[in-house]
Write a protein that holds these residues in place. Sequence first.
Motif, PDB file in Angstrom:
ATOM      1  N   LEU A  13       0.864  -1.178   0.000  1.00  0.00           N
ATOM      2  CA  LEU A  13       0.000   0.000   0.000  1.00  0.00           C
ATOM      3  C   LEU A  13       0.900   1.227   0.000  1.00  0.00           C
ATOM      4  CD1 LEU A  13      -2.605  -1.065   2.691  1.00  0.00           C
ATOM      5  CD2 LEU A  13      -2.862  -1.149   0.221  1.00  0.00           C
ATOM      6  N   ILE A  14       0.652   2.152  -0.914  1.00  0.00           N
ATOM      7  CA  ILE A  14       1.439   3.372  -1.008  1.00  0.00           C
ATOM      8  C   ILE A  14       0.532   4.552  -0.670  1.00  0.00           C
ATOM      9  CG2 ILE A  14       2.791   4.855  -2.529  1.00  0.00           C
ATOM     10  CD1 ILE A  14       3.406   2.311  -4.171  1.00  0.00           C
ATOM     11  N   VAL A  15       0.988   5.399   0.246  1.00  0.00           N
ATOM     12  CA  VAL A  15       0.223   6.576   0.658  1.00  0.00           C
ATOM     13  C   VAL A  15       1.087   7.821   0.496  1.00  0.00           C
ATOM     14  CG1 VAL A  15      -1.215   5.289   2.292  1.00  0.00           C
ATOM     15  CG2 VAL A  15       0.887   6.365   3.089  1.00  0.00           C
ATOM     16  N   THR A  16       0.438   8.941   0.239  1.00  0.00           N
ATOM     17  CA  THR A  16       1.110  10.233   0.167  1.00  0.00           C
ATOM     18  C   THR A  16       0.226  11.268   0.864  1.00  0.00           C
ATOM     19  OG1 THR A  16       1.992   9.603  -1.984  1.00  0.00           O
ATOM     20  CG2 THR A  16       2.222  11.903  -1.365  1.00  0.00           C
ATOM     21  N   PRO A  17       0.385  11.424   2.171  1.00  0.00           N
ATOM     22  CA  PRO A  17      -0.428  12.413   2.884  1.00  0.00           C
ATOM     23  C   PRO A  17       0.005  13.831   2.527  1.00  0.00           C
ATOM     24  CG  PRO A  17       1.184  11.462   4.353  1.00  0.00           C
ATOM     25  CD  PRO A  17       1.300  10.725   3.050  1.00  0.00           C
ATOM     26  N   ASP A  18      -0.857  14.804   2.809  1.00  0.00           N
ATOM     27  CA  ASP A  18      -0.543  16.193   2.485  1.00  0.00           C
ATOM     28  C   ASP A  18       0.553  16.749   3.395  1.00  0.00           C
ATOM     29  OD1 ASP A  18      -2.370  16.352   0.379  1.00  0.00           O
ATOM     30  OD2 ASP A  18      -4.013  16.768   1.762  1.00  0.00           O
ATOM     31  N   LEU A  19       0.443  16.505   4.699  1.00  0.00           N
ATOM     32  CA  LEU A  19       1.425  17.001   5.662  1.00  0.00           C
ATOM     33  C   LEU A  19       1.744  15.925   6.688  1.00  0.00           C
ATOM     34  CD1 LEU A  19      -0.236  20.456   6.443  1.00  0.00           C
ATOM     35  CD2 LEU A  19       1.815  20.114   5.086  1.00  0.00           C
ATOM     36  N   VAL A  20       3.006  15.844   7.078  1.00  0.00           N
ATOM     37  CA  VAL A  20       3.413  14.927   8.134  1.00  0.00           C
ATOM     38  C   VAL A  20       4.245  15.741   9.121  1.00  0.00           C
ATOM     39  CG1 VAL A  20       4.684  12.844   8.732  1.00  0.00           C
ATOM     40  CG2 VAL A  20       3.495  12.987   6.550  1.00  0.00           C
ATOM     41  N   PHE A  21       3.865  15.717  10.374  1.00  0.00           N
ATOM     42  CA  PHE A  21       4.580  16.472  11.396  1.00  0.00           C
ATOM     43  C   PHE A  21       5.405  15.543  12.257  1.00  0.00           C
ATOM     44  CE2 PHE A  21       1.245  19.270  10.108  1.00  0.00           C
ATOM     45  CZ  PHE A  21       1.865  20.502  10.100  1.00  0.00           C
ATOM     46  N   GLU A  22       6.726  15.631  12.077  1.00  0.00           N
ATOM     47  CA  GLU A  22       7.705  14.879  12.864  1.00  0.00           C
ATOM     48  C   GLU A  22       7.157  13.525  13.302  1.00  0.00           C
ATOM     49  OE1 GLU A  22      10.953  15.865  13.731  1.00  0.00           O
ATOM     50  OE2 GLU A  22      10.683  17.470  12.273  1.00  0.00           O
ATOM     51  N   ASP A  24       4.447  13.304  15.313  1.00  0.00           N
ATOM     52  CA  ASP A  24       3.158  13.607  15.905  1.00  0.00           C
ATOM     53  C   ASP A  24       1.964  13.093  15.119  1.00  0.00           C
ATOM     54  OD1 ASP A  24       4.368  14.922  18.053  1.00  0.00           O
ATOM     55  OD2 ASP A  24       4.466  16.786  16.928  1.00  0.00           O
ATOM     56  N   PHE A  25       1.648  13.740  14.015  1.00  0.00           N
ATOM     57  CA  PHE A  25       0.425  13.375  13.307  1.00  0.00           C
ATOM     58  C   PHE A  25       0.517  13.652  11.812  1.00  0.00           C
ATOM     59  CE2 PHE A  25       0.012  17.570  15.086  1.00  0.00           C
ATOM     60  CZ  PHE A  25      -0.534  18.341  14.077  1.00  0.00           C
ATOM     61  N   VAL A  26      -0.529  13.227  11.116  1.00  0.00           N
ATOM     62  CA  VAL A  26      -0.642  13.337   9.664  1.00  0.00           C
ATOM     63  C   VAL A  26      -1.849  14.216   9.363  1.00  0.00           C
ATOM     64  CG1 VAL A  26      -1.049  12.017   7.553  1.00  0.00           C
ATOM     65  CG2 VAL A  26       0.255  10.995   9.408  1.00  0.00           C
ATOM     66  N   VAL A  27      -1.745  15.063   8.335  1.00  0.00           N
ATOM     67  CA  VAL A  27      -2.854  15.924   7.938  1.00  0.00           C
ATOM     68  C   VAL A  27      -3.135  15.712   6.452  1.00  0.00           C
ATOM     69  CG1 VAL A  27      -3.682  18.301   7.723  1.00  0.00           C
ATOM     70  CG2 VAL A  27      -2.216  17.674   9.651  1.00  0.00           C
ATOM     71  N   ASN A  28      -4.413  15.508   6.113  1.00  0.00           N
ATOM     72  CA  ASN A  28      -4.866  15.457   4.729  1.00  0.00           C
ATOM     73  C   ASN A  28      -5.879  16.574   4.543  1.00  0.00           C
ATOM     74  OD1 ASN A  28      -3.426  13.235   3.587  1.00  0.00           O
ATOM     75  ND2 ASN A  28      -4.668  11.890   4.860  1.00  0.00           N
ATOM     76  N   ILE A  29      -5.687  17.384   3.513  1.00  0.00           N
ATOM     77  CA  ILE A  29      -6.541  18.547   3.256  1.00  0.00           C
ATOM     78  C   ILE A  29      -7.300  18.322   1.949  1.00  0.00           C
ATOM     79  CG2 ILE A  29      -6.570  21.040   2.861  1.00  0.00           C
ATOM     80  CD1 ILE A  29      -3.860  21.097   4.412  1.00  0.00           C
ATOM     81  N   TYR A  30      -8.620  18.548   2.005  1.00  0.00           N
ATOM     82  CA  TYR A  30      -9.471  18.333   0.839  1.00  0.00           C
ATOM     83  C   TYR A  30     -10.282  19.593   0.543  1.00  0.00           C
ATOM     84  CZ  TYR A  30      -8.431  13.435   1.723  1.00  0.00           C
ATOM     85  OH  TYR A  30      -7.783  12.242   1.926  1.00  0.00           O
ATOM     86  N   PRO A  31     -10.202  20.119  -0.683  1.00  0.00           N
ATOM     87  CA  PRO A  31     -11.076  21.231  -1.060  1.00  0.00           C
ATOM     88  C   PRO A  31     -12.475  20.696  -1.343  1.00  0.00           C
ATOM     89  CG  PRO A  31      -9.617  20.654  -2.872  1.00  0.00           C
ATOM     90  CD  PRO A  31      -9.241  19.774  -1.718  1.00  0.00           C
ATOM     91  N   VAL A  32     -13.485  21.395  -0.839  1.00  0.00           N
ATOM     92  CA  VAL A  32     -14.883  21.003  -1.046  1.00  0.00           C
ATOM     93  C   VAL A  32     -15.704  22.249  -1.363  1.00  0.00           C
ATOM     94  CG1 VAL A  32     -14.821  18.942   0.427  1.00  0.00           C
ATOM     95  CG2 VAL A  32     -15.346  21.147   1.440  1.00  0.00           C
ATOM     96  N   SER A  33     -16.836  22.062  -2.009  1.00  0.00           N
ATOM     97  CA  SER A  33     -17.690  23.214  -2.308  1.00  0.00           C
ATOM     98  C   SER A  33     -18.515  23.606  -1.082  1.00  0.00           C
ATOM     99  CB  SER A  33     -18.589  22.929  -3.505  1.00  0.00           C
ATOM    100  OG  SER A  33     -19.329  21.754  -3.287  1.00  0.00           O
ATOM    101  N   THR A  34     -18.954  22.623  -0.304  1.00  0.00           N
ATOM    102  CA  THR A  34     -19.651  22.891   0.956  1.00  0.00           C
ATOM    103  C   THR A  34     -19.073  21.978   2.029  1.00  0.00           C
ATOM    104  OG1 THR A  34     -21.370  21.268   0.455  1.00  0.00           O
ATOM    105  CG2 THR A  34     -21.821  23.546  -0.164  1.00  0.00           C
ATOM    106  N   LEU A  35     -19.056  22.461   3.252  1.00  0.00           N
ATOM    107  CA  LEU A  35     -18.482  21.679   4.346  1.00  0.00           C
ATOM    108  C   LEU A  35     -19.376  20.489   4.688  1.00  0.00           C
ATOM    109  CD1 LEU A  35     -17.275  24.499   6.765  1.00  0.00           C
ATOM    110  CD2 LEU A  35     -15.908  23.122   5.196  1.00  0.00           C
ATOM    111  N   PRO A  36     -18.817  19.300   4.772  1.00  0.00           N
ATOM    112  CA  PRO A  36     -19.620  18.129   5.145  1.00  0.00           C
ATOM    113  C   PRO A  36     -19.896  18.119   6.643  1.00  0.00           C
ATOM    114  CG  PRO A  36     -17.337  17.488   4.808  1.00  0.00           C
ATOM    115  CD  PRO A  36     -17.427  18.946   4.453  1.00  0.00           C
ATOM    116  N   ASP A  37     -21.008  17.506   7.021  1.00  0.00           N
ATOM    117  CA  ASP A  37     -21.351  17.368   8.438  1.00  0.00           C
ATOM    118  C   ASP A  37     -20.580  16.234   9.095  1.00  0.00           C
ATOM    119  OD1 ASP A  37     -23.167  19.480   8.483  1.00  0.00           O
ATOM    120  OD2 ASP A  37     -24.791  18.189   7.760  1.00  0.00           O
TER     121      ASP A  37
END
Length: 140
Positions: A13-22, A24-37
């Motif tokens: 499995l190959i992954v490429t997250p948007d941001l990786v902090f040392e 600590d944690f991983v961040v994935n950012i997604y552009p959307v037209s409206t915010l999901p609940d």
Amino acid sequence: SKAAEYKVDNLTLIVTPDLVFEKDFVVNIYPVSTLPDSLLPGDMLYTNACLFALEREVGVVVYVTPDGQQTQFFVGKSNRMFEQVVRRARILSILLGERKTPVIEPSQYCLTCKYNDRCFPQQKDNSPQLLEDLFGLGKK
């Protein structure tokens, strides 16, 4: 960030997250037209796979609209959820090897399923503080 791999038997499995902090944690950012609940199932599964490949415990999925509104969801590392990703990846690999059309899951129907919280537990946070802290937006 750069790609990371997680090997399970003969499957990679190959992954490429948007941001990786040392460490600590991983961040994935997604552009959307409206915010999901709620957190979209595919985004949760992908972020969880990133946690395993990068050996992290917490991930954050951030949805951002064109006008700058944002919301974030926290994803904890889940063995059960990762086992489902591996199972689905194996099935996909087999079907592609047999030249059969795979079934795409999870779908948008998961969002309206009464059992959604069992498959995809989530924690939502609407405060802009996380993005401000990550990118220094609130500092002057």
